[in-house]
Design an enzyme around this catalytic site. Structure first.
Site, PDB file in Angstrom:
ATOM      1  N   ASN A  15     -10.968   6.342  11.745  1.00 44.48           N
ATOM      2  CA  ASN A  15     -10.724   7.766  11.488  1.00 44.48           C
ATOM      3  C   ASN A  15     -11.444   8.174  10.213  1.00 44.48           C
ATOM      4  O   ASN A  15     -12.018   9.249  10.115  1.00 44.48           O
ATOM      5  CB  ASN A  15      -9.228   8.034  11.374  1.00 44.48           C
ATOM      6  CG  ASN A  15      -8.929   9.526  11.298  1.00 44.48           C
ATOM      7  OD1 ASN A  15      -9.348  10.287  12.148  1.00 44.48           O
ATOM      8  ND2 ASN A  15      -8.216   9.930  10.256  1.00 44.48           N
ATOM      9  N   HIS A  75     -18.044   0.584   8.445  1.00 38.47           N
ATOM     10  CA  HIS A  75     -16.598   0.684   8.644  1.00 38.47           C
ATOM     11  C   HIS A  75     -16.339   2.006   9.371  1.00 38.47           C
ATOM     12  O   HIS A  75     -16.407   3.089   8.770  1.00 38.47           O
ATOM     13  CB  HIS A  75     -15.871   0.661   7.288  1.00 38.47           C
ATOM     14  CG  HIS A  75     -14.381   0.788   7.405  1.00 38.47           C
ATOM     15  ND1 HIS A  75     -13.523  -0.240   7.089  1.00 38.47           N
ATOM     16  CD2 HIS A  75     -13.595   1.817   7.808  1.00 38.47           C
ATOM     17  CE1 HIS A  75     -12.275   0.155   7.287  1.00 38.47           C
ATOM     18  NE2 HIS A  75     -12.295   1.412   7.718  1.00 38.47           N
ATOM     19  N   LEU A  76     -16.062   1.903  10.664  1.00 40.34           N
ATOM     20  CA  LEU A  76     -15.928   3.100  11.503  1.00 40.34           C
ATOM     21  C   LEU A  76     -14.517   3.188  12.060  1.00 40.34           C
ATOM     22  O   LEU A  76     -14.078   2.314  12.824  1.00 40.34           O
ATOM     23  CB  LEU A  76     -16.942   3.059  12.652  1.00 40.34           C
ATOM     24  CG  LEU A  76     -18.406   2.804  12.261  1.00 40.34           C
ATOM     25  CD1 LEU A  76     -19.282   2.767  13.505  1.00 40.34           C
ATOM     26  CD2 LEU A  76     -18.891   3.864  11.279  1.00 40.34           C
ATOM     27  N   ARG A 112     -11.525   7.545  21.394  1.00 35.77           N
ATOM     28  CA  ARG A 112     -11.253   7.283  22.799  1.00 35.77           C
ATOM     29  C   ARG A 112     -11.121   8.575  23.581  1.00 35.77           C
ATOM     30  O   ARG A 112     -11.626   8.689  24.711  1.00 35.77           O
ATOM     31  CB  ARG A 112      -9.977   6.437  22.936  1.00 35.77           C
ATOM     32  CG  ARG A 112     -10.115   5.017  22.401  1.00 35.77           C
ATOM     33  CD  ARG A 112      -8.773   4.330  22.265  1.00 35.77           C
ATOM     34  NE  ARG A 112      -7.949   4.968  21.242  1.00 35.77           N
ATOM     35  CZ  ARG A 112      -6.783   4.484  20.816  1.00 35.77           C
ATOM     36  NH1 ARG A 112      -6.328   3.335  21.317  1.00 35.77           N
ATOM     37  NH2 ARG A 112      -6.081   5.109  19.877  1.00 35.77           N
ATOM     38  N   HIS A 130     -13.371   2.299   0.668  1.00 35.52           N
ATOM     39  CA  HIS A 130     -13.333   1.215   1.662  1.00 35.52           C
ATOM     40  C   HIS A 130     -13.957  -0.070   1.100  1.00 35.52           C
ATOM     41  O   HIS A 130     -14.362  -0.947   1.865  1.00 35.52           O
ATOM     42  CB  HIS A 130     -14.080   1.600   2.956  1.00 35.52           C
ATOM     43  CG  HIS A 130     -13.424   2.662   3.766  1.00 35.52           C
ATOM     44  ND1 HIS A 130     -14.143   3.510   4.592  1.00 35.52           N
ATOM     45  CD2 HIS A 130     -12.127   3.033   3.884  1.00 35.52           C
ATOM     46  CE1 HIS A 130     -13.327   4.352   5.190  1.00 35.52           C
ATOM     47  NE2 HIS A 130     -12.094   4.079   4.774  1.00 35.52           N
ATOM     48  N   GLU A 147      -8.088  -5.882   5.317  1.00 36.67           N
ATOM     49  CA  GLU A 147      -7.994  -5.483   3.922  1.00 36.67           C
ATOM     50  C   GLU A 147      -6.785  -6.115   3.240  1.00 36.67           C
ATOM     51  O   GLU A 147      -6.847  -6.463   2.058  1.00 36.67           O
ATOM     52  CB  GLU A 147      -7.949  -3.960   3.820  1.00 36.67           C
ATOM     53  CG  GLU A 147      -9.240  -3.296   4.271  1.00 36.67           C
ATOM     54  CD  GLU A 147      -9.143  -1.792   4.346  1.00 36.67           C
ATOM     55  OE1 GLU A 147      -9.376  -1.133   3.324  1.00 36.67           O
ATOM     56  OE2 GLU A 147      -8.840  -1.278   5.441  1.00 36.67           O
ATOM     57  N   ASP A 187      -9.426  11.286  17.981  1.00 34.54           N
ATOM     58  CA  ASP A 187      -9.500   9.901  18.429  1.00 34.54           C
ATOM     59  C   ASP A 187     -10.771   9.695  19.249  1.00 34.54           C
ATOM     60  O   ASP A 187     -11.008  10.397  20.234  1.00 34.54           O
ATOM     61  CB  ASP A 187      -8.267   9.567  19.267  1.00 34.54           C
ATOM     62  CG  ASP A 187      -8.122   8.076  19.535  1.00 34.54           C
ATOM     63  OD1 ASP A 187      -9.060   7.480  20.104  1.00 34.54           O
ATOM     64  OD2 ASP A 187      -7.067   7.513  19.189  1.00 34.54           O
ATOM     65  N   ASN A 247       0.873  -1.171   0.000  1.00 31.25           N
ATOM     66  CA  ASN A 247       0.000   0.000   0.000  1.00 31.25           C
ATOM     67  C   ASN A 247       0.909   1.220   0.000  1.00 31.25           C
ATOM     68  O   ASN A 247       1.429   1.622   1.042  1.00 31.25           O
ATOM     69  CB  ASN A 247      -0.910  -0.015   1.226  1.00 31.25           C
ATOM     70  CG  ASN A 247      -1.872   1.168   1.267  1.00 31.25           C
ATOM     71  OD1 ASN A 247      -1.819   2.065   0.421  1.00 31.25           O
ATOM     72  ND2 ASN A 247      -2.736   1.194   2.245  1.00 31.25           N
ATOM     73  N   ARG A 262      -2.829  -2.080  -3.288  1.00 31.99           N
ATOM     74  CA  ARG A 262      -4.026  -1.291  -3.032  1.00 31.99           C
ATOM     75  C   ARG A 262      -3.972  -0.059  -3.924  1.00 31.99           C
ATOM     76  O   ARG A 262      -3.011   0.705  -3.909  1.00 31.99           O
ATOM     77  CB  ARG A 262      -4.092  -0.842  -1.577  1.00 31.99           C
ATOM     78  CG  ARG A 262      -5.334  -0.004  -1.290  1.00 31.99           C
ATOM     79  CD  ARG A 262      -5.173   0.822  -0.040  1.00 31.99           C
ATOM     80  NE  ARG A 262      -6.384   1.618   0.211  1.00 31.99           N
ATOM     81  CZ  ARG A 262      -6.380   2.780   0.835  1.00 31.99           C
ATOM     82  NH1 ARG A 262      -5.245   3.316   1.252  1.00 31.99           N
ATOM     83  NH2 ARG A 262      -7.508   3.429   1.023  1.00 31.99           N
TER      84      ARG A 262
END
Length: 404
Positions: A211, A208-209, A285, A180, A385, A283, A7, A91
């Site tokens: 960033n 697809h969660l 978190r 994605h 992926e 982020d 990639n 990719r």
């Protein structure tokens, strides 16, 4: 068969070496800061060995040479000779309308990748550089391009067209492509296998969660709709991308004196969770931690994130005529039980019932997180992926007609 998956980014090159007999990862890593004064190679071997190096890397060819050197290194490598590499998967972000499947690279494929430079100016040129570096170092090894956009090309015209003058599509290829795709395809197949039902016979909403965030409505193996558009900027609220906005906002920013590059930076790099929460981080978190400490702006950012996903799940549920499963994947989708819980609780009106204990216990691993009485199964399915690309490569070599 040993397959090398690459990639290539504008200043980096990620790599993974697979032994396809058992789909084992032999080694993986990253060359970062390509073309700078301080390049770095991070290497991880299947047995846990990790190394970092600072090879001289001026371009993608140098990056690939440094990867090859470590793969055959007598002390830390995983192959004795480069001849063991039987195929290379790449990719490629944008394949336009031409590619619905992986493609064995030839001059026509490279021309098609160049034709999409305008649609993915930050990605396709680097992707092509990676391919051409492989043609230099592995002159007799087949290269297979796997496109982020390919899986979404089954969308019908009413899904991929924008309500703008039609000649903008015919002349300039302005349409929804979706991204994605490799991840959505992987988790759709894996979900079917996990639930013991071919994904070609299922109705799925894949989320697809991370960033970067995107969703897809999949019916009988075909994508009916996806949230990302002509570029990855459209759709959900993301880490730094704005997602859906009124296009007139761009006109207003121009009136306020912003130029093209500044607007691009604002919408792609300064918006999303980063721009709304105002805590200096994108982020999830950090956003959730600030929310739990009473930060109202972080709370708004997380609620916007949740609301947009719930909105799309509702629309996709109607579009599909119901769903067999809702699938969470990606960094946030796999690891944030809090973010998932906030989403699923909003879906109870559809008869979708989460199991709080299962949800909190399912972190970074596959598992059903809905109750048995839930009308739709909700599950977590980790994406891979690189493995999907390696499988595409193996299939393309075994069945060349499937990659044309």
């Amino acid at each position: 068969m040993k397959v090398l998956v690459l990639n290539a980014g504008s200043s980096s090159m990620k790599f993974t070496m697979f032994a396809m007999a058992n789909e084992k990862v032999l080694a993986k890593g990253l060359v970062e800061r390509v073309g700078t004064d301080c390049p770095n190679l991070i290497y991880s071997r299947h047995d846990g060995l990790k190394k970092e190096f600072t090879p001289p890397v001026k371009n993608h060819t140098d990056a690939l040479k440094s990867i090859c050197d470590i793969l055959v290194d007598k002390d830390v490598g995983v192959i004795k000779d480069l001849s063991e590499v039987q195929a290379i998967g790449h990719r490629v972000v944008h394949g336009g309308e031409r590619f619905t499947k992986p493609a064995i690279v030839n001059s026509n494929v490279k021309d098609a990748i160049r034709d999409c430079f305008a649609l993915a100016p930050l990605h396709n040129p680097a992707n092509l550089d990676g391919i051409e570096a492989c043609e230099t170092i592995f002159p007799n090894v087949p290269n297979i391009a796997v496109f982020d956009t390919a899986f979404h090309q089954s969308m019908p015209p009413e899904a991929y067209l924008y309500a703008v003058p039609y000649d903008l599509y015919t002349k300039y290829s302005i349409r929804r492509y979706g991204f994605h795709g490799t991840s959505h395809h992987f988790v759709a197949i894996a979900t079917g296998k996990y639930l013991d039902k071919p994904f070609e016979h299922m109705k799925l909403i894949t989320c697809h969660l991370g960033n970067g965030c995107s969703m897809a409505a999949i019916s009988n193996g075909n994508v009916l709709d996806t949230t990302m558009g002509m570029t990855p900027l459209e759709g959900l609220v993301m880490g730094t991308r704005c997602g859906d906005i009124d296009p007139a906002i761009v006109l207003r920013l121009i009136e306020l004196g912003q130029g093209r590059n500044e607007i691009d930076d604002t919408l792609n790099k300064q918006s999303g969770l980063l721009g709304v929460a105002g805590i200096g981080s994108s982020d999830m978190r950090d956003i959730i931690a600030a929310e739990k400490q009473g930060d109202q702006q972080a709370l708004r950012a997380r609620r916007m994130f949740t609301r947009r996903i719930v909105k799309y799940i509702g629309s996709y549920y109607a579009l599909l005529g119901g769903a067999d499963a809702i699938v969470f994947t990606g960094g946030v989708g796999e690891w944030s039980d809090y973010a998932r819980w906030k989403i699923i609780k909003r879906l109870e009106c559809l008869g979708i019932i989460a199991d709080k204990k299962k949800n909190s216990e399912t972190l970074g691993k596959k598992g059903i997180i809905s109750k048995p009485e839930s009308k739709t199964t909700v599950l977590v399915m980790p994406t891979d992926e690189e493995l999907m690309i390696a499988r595409n490569v193996s299939d393309s070599i075994s069945h060349p007609t499937s990659a044309k």
